[in-house]
Design an enzyme around this catalytic site. Structure first.
Site, PDB file in Angstrom:
ATOM      1  N   SER A   1     -45.291  52.741 -19.398  1.00  8.77           N
ATOM      2  CA  SER A   1     -45.955  54.403 -19.820  1.00  8.77           C
ATOM      3  C   SER A   1     -46.189  54.708 -20.882  1.00  8.77           C
ATOM      4  O   SER A   1     -45.432  54.211 -21.754  1.00  8.77           O
ATOM      5  CB  SER A   1     -44.973  55.688 -18.531  1.00  8.77           C
ATOM      6  OG  SER A   1     -46.189  56.540 -18.541  1.00  8.77           O
TER       7      SER A   1
ATOM      8  N   HIS B   1     -49.135  52.077 -17.246  1.00 11.97           N
ATOM      9  CA  HIS B   1     -49.384  52.157 -16.963  1.00 11.97           C
ATOM     10  C   HIS B   1     -50.040  53.870 -17.253  1.00 11.97           C
ATOM     11  O   HIS B   1     -49.672  54.399 -18.429  1.00 11.97           O
ATOM     12  CB  HIS B   1     -47.901  53.057 -16.500  1.00 11.97           C
ATOM     13  CG  HIS B   1     -48.007  53.644 -15.137  1.00 11.97           C
ATOM     14  ND1 HIS B   1     -48.014  53.721 -13.275  1.00 11.97           N
ATOM     15  CD2 HIS B   1     -48.096  55.197 -15.280  1.00 11.97           C
ATOM     16  CE1 HIS B   1     -48.365  54.550 -13.015  1.00 11.97           C
ATOM     17  NE2 HIS B   1     -47.477  56.119 -13.488  1.00 11.97           N
TER      18      HIS B   1
ATOM     19  N   ASP C   1     -50.553  57.898 -16.465  1.00  9.46           N
ATOM     20  CA  ASP C   1     -50.771  59.338 -16.199  1.00  9.46           C
ATOM     21  C   ASP C   1     -51.817  60.507 -16.987  1.00  9.46           C
ATOM     22  O   ASP C   1     -51.885  60.080 -16.996  1.00  9.46           O
ATOM     23  CB  ASP C   1     -49.270  59.791 -16.359  1.00  9.46           C
ATOM     24  CG  ASP C   1     -48.395  58.956 -15.869  1.00  9.46           C
ATOM     25  OD1 ASP C   1     -48.067  58.209 -14.476  1.00  9.46           O
ATOM     26  OD2 ASP C   1     -46.832  58.733 -16.430  1.00  9.46           O
TER      27      ASP C   1
ATOM     28  N   MET D   1     -53.523  63.547 -16.245  1.00  9.03           N
ATOM     29  CA  MET D   1     -52.986  65.049 -14.995  1.00  9.03           C
ATOM     30  C   MET D   1     -53.934  66.032 -15.431  1.00  9.03           C
ATOM     31  O   MET D   1     -54.300  65.673 -16.754  1.00  9.03           O
ATOM     32  CB  MET D   1     -51.060  64.851 -15.684  1.00  9.03           C
ATOM     33  CG  MET D   1     -50.308  64.248 -16.023  1.00  9.03           C
ATOM     34  SD  MET D   1     -48.893  64.864 -16.676  1.00  9.03           S
ATOM     35  CE  MET D   1     -47.691  63.234 -16.327  1.00  9.03           C
TER      36      MET D   1
ATOM     37  N   HIS E   1     -52.450  55.823 -12.428  1.00 12.51           N
ATOM     38  CA  HIS E   1     -52.433  56.805 -11.764  1.00 12.51           C
ATOM     39  C   HIS E   1     -52.749  58.644 -12.075  1.00 12.51           C
ATOM     40  O   HIS E   1     -52.722  59.049 -12.909  1.00 12.51           O
ATOM     41  CB  HIS E   1     -50.540  57.335 -11.853  1.00 12.51           C
ATOM     42  CG  HIS E   1     -49.915  58.169 -10.127  1.00 12.51           C
ATOM     43  ND1 HIS E   1     -48.863  58.130 -11.014  1.00 12.51           N
ATOM     44  CD2 HIS E   1     -50.140  58.586  -9.565  1.00 12.51           C
ATOM     45  CE1 HIS E   1     -48.327  59.374  -9.552  1.00 12.51           C
ATOM     46  NE2 HIS E   1     -49.134  59.248  -9.765  1.00 12.51           N
TER      47      HIS E   1
ATOM     48  N   MET F   1     -52.563  61.822 -10.760  1.00 10.85           N
ATOM     49  CA  MET F   1     -51.528  63.135 -10.744  1.00 10.85           C
ATOM     50  C   MET F   1     -53.232  64.242 -11.283  1.00 10.85           C
ATOM     51  O   MET F   1     -52.858  65.319 -11.842  1.00 10.85           O
ATOM     52  CB  MET F   1     -50.517  62.886 -11.136  1.00 10.85           C
ATOM     53  CG  MET F   1     -49.809  62.003 -11.609  1.00 10.85           C
ATOM     54  SD  MET F   1     -48.384  62.438 -12.740  1.00 10.85           S
ATOM     55  CE  MET F   1     -47.751  61.000 -12.079  1.00 10.85           C
TER      56      MET F   1
ATOM     57  N   MET G   1     -43.073  57.856  -6.417  1.00 11.27           N
ATOM     58  CA  MET G   1     -41.675  59.137  -7.556  1.00 11.27           C
ATOM     59  C   MET G   1     -40.627  59.562  -7.508  1.00 11.27           C
ATOM     60  O   MET G   1     -40.241  59.546  -6.411  1.00 11.27           O
ATOM     61  CB  MET G   1     -43.017  60.506  -7.623  1.00 11.27           C
ATOM     62  CG  MET G   1     -44.275  60.470  -8.452  1.00 11.27           C
ATOM     63  SD  MET G   1     -45.088  59.369  -9.864  1.00 11.27           S
ATOM     64  CE  MET G   1     -44.115  60.268 -10.783  1.00 11.27           C
TER      65      MET G   1
ATOM     66  N   GLY H   1     -41.940  63.206 -19.174  1.00 12.16           N
ATOM     67  CA  GLY H   1     -41.381  62.201 -18.768  1.00 12.16           C
ATOM     68  C   GLY H   1     -40.424  62.763 -19.236  1.00 12.16           C
ATOM     69  O   GLY H   1     -39.821  63.489 -19.310  1.00 12.16           O
TER      70      GLY H   1
ATOM     71  N   ASP I   1     -41.753  55.185 -10.666  1.00  9.70           N
ATOM     72  CA  ASP I   1     -41.603  55.396 -11.631  1.00  9.70           C
ATOM     73  C   ASP I   1     -41.126  56.645 -11.806  1.00  9.70           C
ATOM     74  O   ASP I   1     -40.729  58.023 -10.553  1.00  9.70           O
ATOM     75  CB  ASP I   1     -43.592  55.854 -11.717  1.00  9.70           C
ATOM     76  CG  ASP I   1     -43.549  57.097 -12.755  1.00  9.70           C
ATOM     77  OD1 ASP I   1     -42.542  56.863 -13.873  1.00  9.70           O
ATOM     78  OD2 ASP I   1     -45.216  56.947 -12.982  1.00  9.70           O
ATOM     79  N   GLY I   2     -40.172  56.618 -12.722  1.00  7.50           N
ATOM     80  CA  GLY I   2     -38.950  57.931 -12.853  1.00  7.50           C
ATOM     81  C   GLY I   2     -37.705  57.683 -12.880  1.00  7.50           C
ATOM     82  O   GLY I   2     -37.309  57.388 -12.183  1.00  7.50           O
ATOM     83  N   GLY I   3     -37.543  58.362 -13.992  1.00 14.18           N
ATOM     84  CA  GLY I   3     -35.627  57.574 -14.156  1.00 14.18           C
ATOM     85  C   GLY I   3     -35.529  56.465 -14.829  1.00 14.18           C
ATOM     86  O   GLY I   3     -34.303  56.492 -14.539  1.00 14.18           O
TER      87      GLY I   3
ATOM     88  N   SER J   1     -39.897  56.140 -21.179  1.00 11.30           N
ATOM     89  CA  SER J   1     -38.619  56.239 -22.779  1.00 11.30           C
ATOM     90  C   SER J   1     -38.023  54.817 -22.967  1.00 11.30           C
ATOM     91  O   SER J   1     -37.608  54.278 -23.790  1.00 11.30           O
ATOM     92  CB  SER J   1     -38.084  57.558 -22.288  1.00 11.30           C
ATOM     93  OG  SER J   1     -37.477  57.489 -21.311  1.00 11.30           O
TER      94      SER J   1
END
Length: 215
Positions: A7, A32, A34, A36, A65, A67, A136, A143, A174-176, A197
């Protein structure tokens, strides 16, 4: 083999080309992005001008993506400037079927995303249209968040539905996502890992991507 979609939100925005080259050499599959709008999510990132510049820089397919509310107003612009995959949020439009078919008609790969608290069954009707589902696993907008554990059950339920109905749909998360939890996430049925990250914050990006892809 698992596909990796780093990302861009976690990259160094003072030297994006440098970071993009690093993930290209390390074997990333997608870039990727994002998008927003500050309304659907409480943050603003970048728009078509930046994406157009990235499409000229990166050799990777752009995994875009959206959002944003009213994504139908922007789909054509993003596909024209190089979006390979266009993901539409289930919660962002009352006309999901129409927007996903528009993405398909414009020559991009249609993908649908759902937020953590949205029941997975909500997107079953549009699965014959899409080639990818983005689950998600954090509340979107920022992030560096921690993976929400109950999303594993959503992944498993979606995987079973896809297999039971002989659908050709990749599951993306996506996420964590980290090296510590990626094995469990992939075992649940995921084919594409979005990692921000975990990749750009790694001291050895080559090793991190190799480890994730080997799952």
């Amino acid at each position: 083999m698992v596909k990796i979609a780093p990302s861009l939100l976690s990259a160094n925005f003072n030297n994006l080309e440098h970071d993009i080259r690093k993930i290209e050499r390390a074997g990333a599959d997608y870039l990727h992005l994002d998008i927003m709008d500050g309304k659907f999510v409480p943050n603003i990132t970048f728009g078509p001008v930046v994406v157009k510049g990235l499409s000229a820089i990166s050799m990777l397919p752009l995994d875009v993506h959206l959002m944003i509310y009213e994504p139908e107003k922007f789909v054509e612009e993003f596909t024209k400037i190089g979006a390979h995959i266009v993901t539409i949020q289930y919660e962002a439009t009352p006309h999901l079927d129409r927007v996903l078919n528009l993405v398909k008609d414009l020559g991009a790969i249609p993908s649908v995303a759902i937020n953590p608290a949205t029941p997975i069954e909500c997107i079953y009707p549009v699965l014959p249209i899409v080639k990818q589902v983005l689950i998600m696993s954090v509340n979107p907008g920022f992030g560096g968040q921690t993976f929400i554990p109950y999303c594993l059950e959503k992944i498993k339920a979606l995987k079973k539905y896809i297999q039971d109905n002989n659908l050709q749909v990749d599951i993306e998360v996506d996420g964590g996502v980290t090296e510590a939890n990626a094995k469990q996430i992939v075992a649940a049925g995921v084919e594409v890992l979005v990692a921000g990250s975990a990749v750009f914050g790694s001291t050895d990006i080559n090793k991190t991507i190799a480890v994730l892809k080997a799952l």
